[in-house]
Design a protein around this motif. Structure first.
Motif, PDB file in Angstrom:
ATOM      1  N   ALA A   1     -56.749   7.767  28.004  1.00 52.03           N
ATOM      2  CA  ALA A   1     -57.373   7.948  26.682  1.00 52.03           C
ATOM      3  C   ALA A   1     -56.919   6.859  25.708  1.00 52.03           C
ATOM      4  O   ALA A   1     -57.708   6.365  24.898  1.00 52.03           O
ATOM      5  CB  ALA A   1     -57.018   9.332  26.133  1.00 52.03           C
ATOM      6  N   GLU A   2     -55.633   6.473  25.835  1.00 51.19           N
ATOM      7  CA  GLU A   2     -55.079   5.417  24.972  1.00 51.19           C
ATOM      8  C   GLU A   2     -55.891   4.129  25.058  1.00 51.19           C
ATOM      9  O   GLU A   2     -56.122   3.466  24.058  1.00 51.19           O
ATOM     10  CB  GLU A   2     -53.681   5.087  25.477  1.00 51.19           C
ATOM     11  N   PHE A   3     -56.319   3.783  26.285  1.00 49.73           N
ATOM     12  CA  PHE A   3     -57.087   2.550  26.475  1.00 49.73           C
ATOM     13  C   PHE A   3     -58.437   2.614  25.765  1.00 49.73           C
ATOM     14  O   PHE A   3     -58.997   1.596  25.393  1.00 49.73           O
ATOM     15  CB  PHE A   3     -57.312   2.274  27.971  1.00 49.73           C
TER      16      PHE A   3
ATOM     17  N   GLY B   1     -36.717   5.648  23.480  1.00 49.53           N
ATOM     18  CA  GLY B   1     -38.068   5.084  23.603  1.00 49.53           C
ATOM     19  C   GLY B   1     -38.846   5.679  24.772  1.00 49.53           C
ATOM     20  O   GLY B   1     -38.268   6.184  25.732  1.00 49.53           O
ATOM     21  N   GLY B   2     -40.161   5.626  24.664  1.00 52.15           N
ATOM     22  CA  GLY B   2     -41.048   5.950  25.772  1.00 52.15           C
ATOM     23  C   GLY B   2     -41.071   7.396  26.229  1.00 52.15           C
ATOM     24  O   GLY B   2     -41.425   7.689  27.369  1.00 52.15           O
ATOM     25  N   VAL B   3     -40.717   8.332  25.342  1.00 56.98           N
ATOM     26  CA  VAL B   3     -40.692   9.748  25.746  1.00 56.98           C
ATOM     27  C   VAL B   3     -41.969  10.497  25.355  1.00 56.98           C
ATOM     28  O   VAL B   3     -42.135  11.662  25.704  1.00 56.98           O
ATOM     29  CB  VAL B   3     -39.481  10.502  25.134  1.00 56.98           C
ATOM     30  N   GLY B   4     -42.837   9.823  24.586  1.00 55.89           N
ATOM     31  CA  GLY B   4     -44.085  10.484  24.179  1.00 55.89           C
ATOM     32  C   GLY B   4     -44.114  10.892  22.714  1.00 55.89           C
ATOM     33  O   GLY B   4     -44.877  11.793  22.349  1.00 55.89           O
ATOM     34  N   LYS B   5     -43.357  10.210  21.863  1.00 56.12           N
ATOM     35  CA  LYS B   5     -43.407  10.532  20.420  1.00 56.12           C
ATOM     36  C   LYS B   5     -44.811  10.230  19.873  1.00 56.12           C
ATOM     37  O   LYS B   5     -45.439  11.089  19.254  1.00 56.12           O
ATOM     38  CB  LYS B   5     -42.368   9.702  19.635  1.00 56.12           C
ATOM     39  N   THR B   6     -45.266   8.992  20.110  1.00 58.08           N
ATOM     40  CA  THR B   6     -46.577   8.598  19.570  1.00 58.08           C
ATOM     41  C   THR B   6     -47.693   9.430  20.202  1.00 58.08           C
ATOM     42  O   THR B   6     -48.592   9.921  19.500  1.00 58.08           O
ATOM     43  CB  THR B   6     -46.800   7.090  19.829  1.00 58.08           C
ATOM     44  N   THR B   7     -47.614   9.629  21.517  1.00 52.06           N
ATOM     45  CA  THR B   7     -48.628  10.432  22.217  1.00 52.06           C
ATOM     46  C   THR B   7     -48.680  11.835  21.612  1.00 52.06           C
ATOM     47  O   THR B   7     -49.758  12.389  21.381  1.00 52.06           O
ATOM     48  CB  THR B   7     -48.256  10.522  23.720  1.00 52.06           C
ATOM     49  N   THR B   8     -47.518  12.410  21.342  1.00 50.05           N
ATOM     50  CA  THR B   8     -47.465  13.755  20.769  1.00 50.05           C
ATOM     51  C   THR B   8     -47.979  13.752  19.330  1.00 50.05           C
ATOM     52  O   THR B   8     -48.749  14.640  18.939  1.00 50.05           O
ATOM     53  CB  THR B   8     -46.023  14.305  20.843  1.00 50.05           C
TER      54      THR B   8
ATOM     55  N   ILE C   1     -45.984  19.650  28.313  1.00 50.52           N
ATOM     56  CA  ILE C   1     -47.042  18.650  28.541  1.00 50.52           C
ATOM     57  C   ILE C   1     -46.826  18.039  29.925  1.00 50.52           C
ATOM     58  O   ILE C   1     -45.810  17.364  30.161  1.00 50.52           O
ATOM     59  CB  ILE C   1     -47.002  17.526  27.461  1.00 50.52           C
ATOM     60  N   PRO C   2     -47.749  18.272  30.855  1.00 51.39           N
ATOM     61  CA  PRO C   2     -47.556  17.724  32.197  1.00 51.39           C
ATOM     62  C   PRO C   2     -47.810  16.214  32.210  1.00 51.39           C
ATOM     63  O   PRO C   2     -48.397  15.681  31.271  1.00 51.39           O
ATOM     64  CB  PRO C   2     -48.638  18.439  33.018  1.00 51.39           C
ATOM     65  N   LYS C   3     -47.361  15.574  33.258  1.00 53.76           N
ATOM     66  CA  LYS C   3     -47.745  14.171  33.442  1.00 53.76           C
ATOM     67  C   LYS C   3     -49.247  14.186  33.720  1.00 53.76           C
ATOM     68  O   LYS C   3     -49.717  14.940  34.569  1.00 53.76           O
ATOM     69  CB  LYS C   3     -46.992  13.589  34.639  1.00 53.76           C
ATOM     70  N   SER C   4     -49.998  13.412  32.961  1.00 52.19           N
ATOM     71  CA  SER C   4     -51.459  13.509  33.091  1.00 52.19           C
ATOM     72  C   SER C   4     -52.075  12.125  32.917  1.00 52.19           C
ATOM     73  O   SER C   4     -51.849  11.462  31.897  1.00 52.19           O
ATOM     74  CB  SER C   4     -51.959  14.481  32.020  1.00 52.19           C
ATOM     75  N   VAL C   5     -52.846  11.708  33.909  1.00 50.78           N
ATOM     76  CA  VAL C   5     -53.439  10.361  33.817  1.00 50.78           C
ATOM     77  C   VAL C   5     -54.393  10.263  32.642  1.00 50.78           C
ATOM     78  O   VAL C   5     -54.508   9.203  32.021  1.00 50.78           O
ATOM     79  CB  VAL C   5     -54.193   9.931  35.107  1.00 50.78           C
TER      80      VAL C   5
ATOM     81  N   LEU D   1     -41.140  19.508  26.220  1.00 51.18           N
ATOM     82  CA  LEU D   1     -40.974  18.857  27.525  1.00 51.18           C
ATOM     83  C   LEU D   1     -42.229  18.053  27.826  1.00 51.18           C
ATOM     84  O   LEU D   1     -43.331  18.613  27.905  1.00 51.18           O
ATOM     85  CB  LEU D   1     -40.748  19.905  28.621  1.00 51.18           C
ATOM     86  N   ASN D   2     -42.069  16.755  27.972  1.00 49.18           N
ATOM     87  CA  ASN D   2     -43.229  15.887  28.218  1.00 49.18           C
ATOM     88  C   ASN D   2     -43.109  15.245  29.596  1.00 49.18           C
ATOM     89  O   ASN D   2     -42.013  15.066  30.115  1.00 49.18           O
ATOM     90  CB  ASN D   2     -43.325  14.817  27.122  1.00 49.18           C
ATOM     91  N   MET D   3     -44.287  14.930  30.167  1.00 47.61           N
ATOM     92  CA  MET D   3     -44.377  14.366  31.530  1.00 47.61           C
ATOM     93  C   MET D   3     -43.665  15.331  32.484  1.00 47.61           C
ATOM     94  O   MET D   3     -42.902  14.935  33.356  1.00 47.61           O
ATOM     95  CB  MET D   3     -43.776  12.963  31.598  1.00 47.61           C
TER      96      MET D   3
END
Ligand code: ATP
Ligand code: MG
Length: 271
Positions: free
Chosen positions: A223-225, A12-19, A214-218, A184-186
Motif C-alpha cells: 500500500a505504501e508504494f 527504528g523500523g518497528v511500524g511507527k509511521t505505518t501505525t 498487527i500481523p506481518k502483511s504484504v 505488537l506489529n509484524m
C-alpha cells in the motif's frame, strides 16, 4: 477537545509511521475528524499518503518558526475525515534550526492548543525513532502514547527506555501523559522470536498490551508504494482488518462506540 496520541518508541523500523497512517485512516473511516501530524524529519507519512514535493504546501515546522499559520499547512487527503500536516525538512541547516527551536519544550503544546484544531476528534503524531529533542516535545504535548514493537531483545530494551522516559515526562513535564497501549506489529505467533518476546512482555507489560495485534502483511508494505493507507488499497487484507480492529479497540476504550462496518456499507471509498 481532540485526543492527542503520539506514536513513539526509540527504535527504528518497528511500524511507527505505518501505525500512525493506518490508525489515522481507521479513525477517519469511522467518521472521527482526524489530523495526522508528521513530526519526524524523515517525512515518511507524506509518502504513505501519496504526497510529494509538488503537492505539499508547508509543514509543521513553518508553524513552529512562525512563518505560517496552522490552517495554511493542513492538507486534505483522499479520506474526507482525514487531514494531514507534513514534515519537510530539506536541509541540514533547517534541521539544526528546528533542533534549536525544539529546546522550547512547550512550543508544540501551544501549537496544538490553537482554536483551529478544536474541530478534530483525534490528533495522531508520528515521532522520530529517538527519545530526545522532537520526541520529548511531542510527548510534552500528547495525552497518550502508543508504543509499537516488533519481536526481539532490542525491542524489549527500547520498551524499557520508553517507559523510563514516560515516567520522567510525567514527573517533570506532562503529568497527564498516559500509555494508550503497546502494539505488537509484524506479529507471527509461531516464530520462536515472538514466543520469547511474549514471555518477556507478559512478565512486565501485560496490562499495557492491546488485544489487537498487527500481523506481518504484504498488503501493508505494498500500500505504501501506492501512497495509500492499507484500507484504501485492500480493505479485506489481514493488515487492514487488524488496523480497523485496533481503531475499534481504541474507540471503545475511549467510550466513543464505533460506527463503521467491515462490509463497507455506506463507505463508498472502501473498495
Ligand atoms: P522509522 O523509525 O525509520 O521511522 P518506523 O518505526 O516508522 O521506522 P515504518 O516505516 O512504519 O517503521 O515501517 C518500517 C517498514 O516495515 C516499512 O517498509 C513498512 O512497510 C514495513 N511494515 C511495517 N509494519 C508492517 C507489517 N505489519 N507487515 C509488513 N510490513 C510492515
Ligand atoms: Mg517512521
Amino acid at each position: 477537545m481532540a485526543k492527542k496520541i503520539a506514536i513513539s518508541i526509540p527504535k527504528g523500523g518497528v511500524g511507527k509511521t505505518t501505525t500512525a497512517v493506518n490508525l489515522a485512516a481507521g479513525f477517519a473511516i469511522a467518521e472521527k475528524r482526524t489530523l495526522l501530524i508528521d513530526f519526524d524529519p524523515a517525512g515518511a507519512c507524506a509518502l504513505s499518503l501519496g504526497f510529494d514535493e509538488e503537492n505539499m504546501h508547508g509543514d509543521i515546522f513553518e508553524v513552529f518558526s512562525f512563518t505560517k499559520f496552522i490552517d495554511a499547512v493542513v492538507h486534505k487527503t483522499e479520506l474526507p475525515y482525514l487531514d494531514f500536516i507534513p514534515c519537510q525538512i530539506k536541509t541540514y541547516d533547517l534541521e539544526e534550526r528546528i533542533n534549536r527551536l525544539s529546546r522550547n519544550i512547550y512550543l508544540f503544546s501551544n501549537v496544538l492548543d490553537q482554536q483551529a484544531l478544536t474541530k478534530y476528534d483525534f490528533i495522531i503524531i508520528d515521532c522520530p525513532p529517538y527519545m530526545k529533542g522532537l520526541t520529548t516535545v511531542a510527548l510534552a504535548a500528547a495525552g497518550s502514547v502508543i508504543i509499537p514493537i516488533r519481536s526481539g531483545q532490542f525491542s524489549i530494551a527500547a520498551l524499557k527506555k520508553m517507559f523510563d522516559q514516560i515516567e520522567w515526562l510525567k514527573t517533570n513535564i506532562n503529568s497527564e501523559l498516559k500509555v494508550e497501549g503497546i502494539l505488537l506489529n509484524m506479529y507471527e505467533p509461531r516464530t520462536k522470536a515472538w514466543v520469547l518476546t511474549m514471555k518477556a512482555l507478559t512478565r512486565h507489560y501485560r496490562k499495557y498490551l492491546f488485544k489487537s495485534v498487527i500481523p506481518k502483511s504484504v498488503s501493508i508494505s505494498e500500500a505504501e508504494f501506492y501512497g495509500k493507507p492499507s484500507m484504501l488499497y485492500d480493505v479485506k487484507s489481514k493488515g487492514s482488518i487488524a488496523y480497523l480492529n485496533l481503531t475499534e479497540e481504541i474507540l471503545n476504550k475511549n467510550a466513543t462506540p464505533n460506527i463503521y462496518r467491515l462490509d463497507g456499507a455506506g463507505y463508498s471509498y472502501l473498495k
